[in-house]
Design an enzyme around this catalytic site. Structure first.
Site, PDB file in Angstrom:
ATOM      1  N   LEU A 244     -68.373  -2.865 -34.184  1.00 10.09           N
ATOM      2  CA  LEU A 244     -68.328  -3.926 -35.198  1.00 10.09           C
ATOM      3  C   LEU A 244     -68.784  -3.393 -36.558  1.00 10.09           C
ATOM      4  CD1 LEU A 244     -67.936  -7.085 -35.601  1.00 10.09           C
ATOM      5  CD2 LEU A 244     -70.419  -7.169 -35.539  1.00 10.09           C
TER       6      LEU A 244
ATOM      7  N   ASP B 188     -84.829   2.919 -30.536  1.00 12.22           N
ATOM      8  CA  ASP B 188     -84.337   2.187 -29.378  1.00 12.22           C
ATOM      9  C   ASP B 188     -84.950   0.787 -29.435  1.00 12.22           C
ATOM     10  OD1 ASP B 188     -83.791   1.037 -26.964  1.00 12.22           O
ATOM     11  OD2 ASP B 188     -84.212   2.843 -25.784  1.00 12.22           O
TER      12      ASP B 188
ATOM     13  N   ASP C 160     -68.874 -17.177 -36.671  1.00 10.84           N
ATOM     14  CA  ASP C 160     -67.554 -17.394 -36.087  1.00 10.84           C
ATOM     15  C   ASP C 160     -66.623 -16.839 -37.156  1.00 10.84           C
ATOM     16  OD1 ASP C 160     -64.963 -18.454 -35.570  1.00 10.84           O
ATOM     17  OD2 ASP C 160     -65.901 -19.846 -34.175  1.00 10.84           O
ATOM     18  N   HIS C 161     -66.131 -15.626 -36.941  1.00 10.39           N
ATOM     19  CA  HIS C 161     -65.483 -14.943 -38.063  1.00 10.39           C
ATOM     20  C   HIS C 161     -64.210 -15.650 -38.526  1.00 10.39           C
ATOM     21  CE1 HIS C 161     -62.903 -13.105 -35.009  1.00 10.39           C
ATOM     22  NE2 HIS C 161     -62.100 -12.724 -35.970  1.00 10.39           N
TER      23      HIS C 161
ATOM     24  N   HIS D 182     -63.502 -20.219 -31.882  1.00 13.44           N
ATOM     25  CA  HIS D 182     -62.529 -20.253 -32.983  1.00 13.44           C
ATOM     26  C   HIS D 182     -61.660 -21.519 -32.967  1.00 13.44           C
ATOM     27  CE1 HIS D 182     -63.941 -16.245 -33.231  1.00 13.44           C
ATOM     28  NE2 HIS D 182     -63.101 -15.692 -32.378  1.00 13.44           N
TER      29      HIS D 182
HETATM   30  C1  BG6 Z   1     -62.559 -12.186 -31.278  1.00 11.75           C
HETATM   31  C2  BG6 Z   1     -62.235 -12.046 -29.826  1.00 11.75           C
HETATM   32  O1  BG6 Z   1     -63.539 -13.173 -31.466  1.00 11.75           O
HETATM   33  O2  BG6 Z   1     -61.405 -12.546 -31.976  1.00 11.75           O
HETATM   34  C3  BG6 Z   1     -61.134 -11.041 -29.606  1.00 11.75           C
HETATM   35  O3  BG6 Z   1     -63.389 -11.621 -29.120  1.00 11.75           O
HETATM   36  C4  BG6 Z   1     -59.946 -11.388 -30.455  1.00 11.75           C
HETATM   37  O4  BG6 Z   1     -60.757 -10.992 -28.240  1.00 11.75           O
HETATM   38  C5  BG6 Z   1     -60.372 -11.593 -31.896  1.00 11.75           C
HETATM   39  O5  BG6 Z   1     -59.018 -10.339 -30.373  1.00 11.75           O
HETATM   40  C6  BG6 Z   1     -59.238 -12.067 -32.757  1.00 11.75           C
HETATM   41  O6  BG6 Z   1     -59.667 -12.044 -34.081  1.00 11.75           O
HETATM   42  P1  BG6 Z   1     -58.665 -11.729 -35.245  1.00 11.75           P
HETATM   43  O7  BG6 Z   1     -59.487 -11.845 -36.490  1.00 11.75           O
HETATM   44  O8  BG6 Z   1     -58.131 -10.359 -35.000  1.00 11.75           O
HETATM   45  O9  BG6 Z   1     -57.609 -12.776 -35.144  1.00 11.75           O
END
Ligand code: BG6
Length: 492
Positions: free
Chosen positions: A17, A88, A181-182, A244
């Site tokens: 990440l 660690d 939650d991106h 999401h």
């Molecule tokens: C993540 C999931 O939250 O979102 C992944 O863990 C998924 O499995 C990803 O591939 C999708 O995100 P994005 O931004 O690529 O649509």
């Protein structure tokens, strides 16, 4: 708390990440002038490496993953801000040394004791790290702010999520916890509220009187890749739906907030999840479809089935696809179904929301050969970023027929440049102390309540997996789910 000077401490500094998302985001923030001058990143890792080695690895990652390529002069600025700290984090004794180190860095860099603790690690370590920070008194520094950032999964069900939350709240106030939650950082997700509440023509039609159905589709071509171990405990429900999709659903269906502040918005979002009609096993029997991919072909390349992926048992019953019909039981939405679909190894990659408006009576134009095409409003989240609207006009050439035409607004044009990535916006908001684009605890809780019921139902259902080929659009039943209502999935 307008002071943006800070040290961002990344636990998991050598992880995926950090390399793929966080560092490229910081680099682009720098280019956009959003990174404070007095800012440092302390990446924590267990591996023995020099600062220089670490920085070079980061540079390579930025080159590979960032929307802007590395410019040597700009990179030099970020390069100097990055520190590598070998530690660690399971070693509770080590935290006081880290504390001293950060304190010295404050003095040298003028970062004033402000901290972002970013947990980019597996969830089983969340508690350990938070305890370590707490015991060494690193979370409350006089005259400064400390914020905690956690990635999903936030628990694996309602009970474990509550336990985790309790542990975090013993150390950080809710207002200082940033649950990522991106999807909320994506441009078009933020645009949902603007489109709805900034346009009379949309908002006045945004209800069950005019909308026939709403579809939310998040489809991926990718399989689980090397994440089989994680995904086995997650499946599409926990990986995509609980977080999401529930967040998108809330934004699409919410009432206008009384103000644009964090809590007013989150309160309205929460009500949507709470209004989801009781989802009993009887309801789910007819309204949900689970799938798991078998072998197939994606973009001309043969790919293996889910059960053949690394760290996945040969008899795995984990779902890699979900299609679901939901009702939101309130005045605005009663009677308008929401169809949700997400899956891995599908034939298309994309995320979009389709608003299908109701049909007109077939009286004037839509007789004989003219089949009525509905008005559609499509919010394109990715890969295209924009808004599409479908409507009917007269066809020049035949003098009497209608044609379906479209207005297509796309952000990703050369003039507008490429759009910022989700993490850029999210990190910037964490720095500013704005948690609007993060999930509040009660939203997470409500989403788990829904997800738990569905996951419970899946566990007791007899499913035959695999039931769709990689490269298809999911199990046949996902099409029947809409067909039996006289509807279809739109792939616009
Ligand atoms: C993540 C999931 O939250 O979102 C992944 O863990 C998924 O499995 C990803 O591939 C999708 O995100 P994005 O931004 O690529 O649509």
């Amino acid at each position: 708390e307008n002071n943006l000077s800070a040290i961002m401490v990344i636990f998991g500094g050598t992880g995926d990440l950090t390399h793929r998302k966080l560092m490229p985001a910081l680099y682009n923030m720098l280019l956009d002038g959003l990174l404070p001058e007095k800012f440092r990143v302390v990446s924590i890792g267990r591996r023995d490496k020099t600062e220089e080695e670490y920085r070079n690895e980061v540079r390579t990652s930025i080159d590979k993953h960032s929307r802007n390529k590395v410019d040597p002069d700009k990179w030099a600025i970020l390069n100097d801000m990055i520190k590598y700290y070998r530690f660690d984090f399971r070693d509770l004794e080590g935290y006081s040394l880290l504390k001293d180190y950060l304190y010295q860095l404050d003095k040298a860099a003028g970062t004033m004791g402000n901290r972002i603790y970013y947990l980019a690690v597996a969830p089983e370590y969340f508690e350990t790290i938070v305890q370590g920070l707490y015991k060494s008194k690193m979370t409350k520094i006089e005259g400064a702010w400390s914020r905690l950032v956690i990635e999903k999964p936030f628990g694996k069900d309602l009970i474990t999520a509550r336990q985790l939350n309790q542990k975090l709240l013993e150390v950080f106030d809710e207002s200082n916890i940033y649950r990522i939650d991106h999807y909320l950082g994506k441009e078009m997700i933020q645009n949902i509220m603007v489109l709805r509440f900034g346009n009379l023509i949309f908002e006045s039609l945004w209800n069950n009187k005019f909308i026939d159905n709403i579809q939310i589709s998040l489809t991926e071509k990718l399989g689980v890749g090397s994440r089989g171990g994680y995904y086995e405990n997650s499946g599409a429900m926990r990986d995509m739906v609980q977080n999401h999709i529930m967040q998108i659903l809330s934004l699409v269906a919410m009432e206008p907030p009384i103000k644009l502040d964090t809590d007013s918005i989150r309160t309205e979002k929460l009500k949507v999840i709470e209004a989801i009609e009781e989802i009993s096993p009887e309801f789910l029997r007819d309204n949900i479809v689970f799938g798991q991919y078998g072998r197939g072909i994606i973009d001309g390349v043969p790919v293996q089935g889910y059960r053949e992926e690394e760290n996945v048992p040969k008899d795995s019953m984990t779902e890699t696809f979900v299609a679901l019909k939901l009702h939101i039981n309130n005045f605005r939405w009663a009677g308008t179904p929401f169809y949700i679909r997400t899956g891995k190894r599908l034939g298309t990659y994309g995320a979009e929301i389709v608003i299908q408006f109701k049909a007109l009576p077939n009286i004037l134009y839509f007789k004989d050969s003219n089949i009525q095409e509905p008005n559609l409003l499509v919010i394109r989240i990715q890969p295209n970023v924009g808004v599409f609207f479908q409507f009917n006009t007269k066809d020049f050439s035949t003098h009497h027929d209608l044609v379906t035409t479209k207005m297509d607004f796309s952000y990703a044009s050369p003039i507008q440049g490429n759009t910022p990535e989700a993490y850029e916006r999210l990190i910037y908001d964490i720095l500013r102390g704005d948690s609007t684009l993060f999930s509040r605890w009660d939203e997470v809780e409500a989403a788990w309540t829904v997800a738990d019921k569905i996951i419970g139902y899946r566990k007791q259902s007899k499913l035959k997996f695999p039931n769709y080929d990689a490269g298809s659009m999911g199990p046949i039943r996902a099409f029947e789910l809409l067909a039996k209502d006289g509807r279809r999935w739109w792939n616009i």
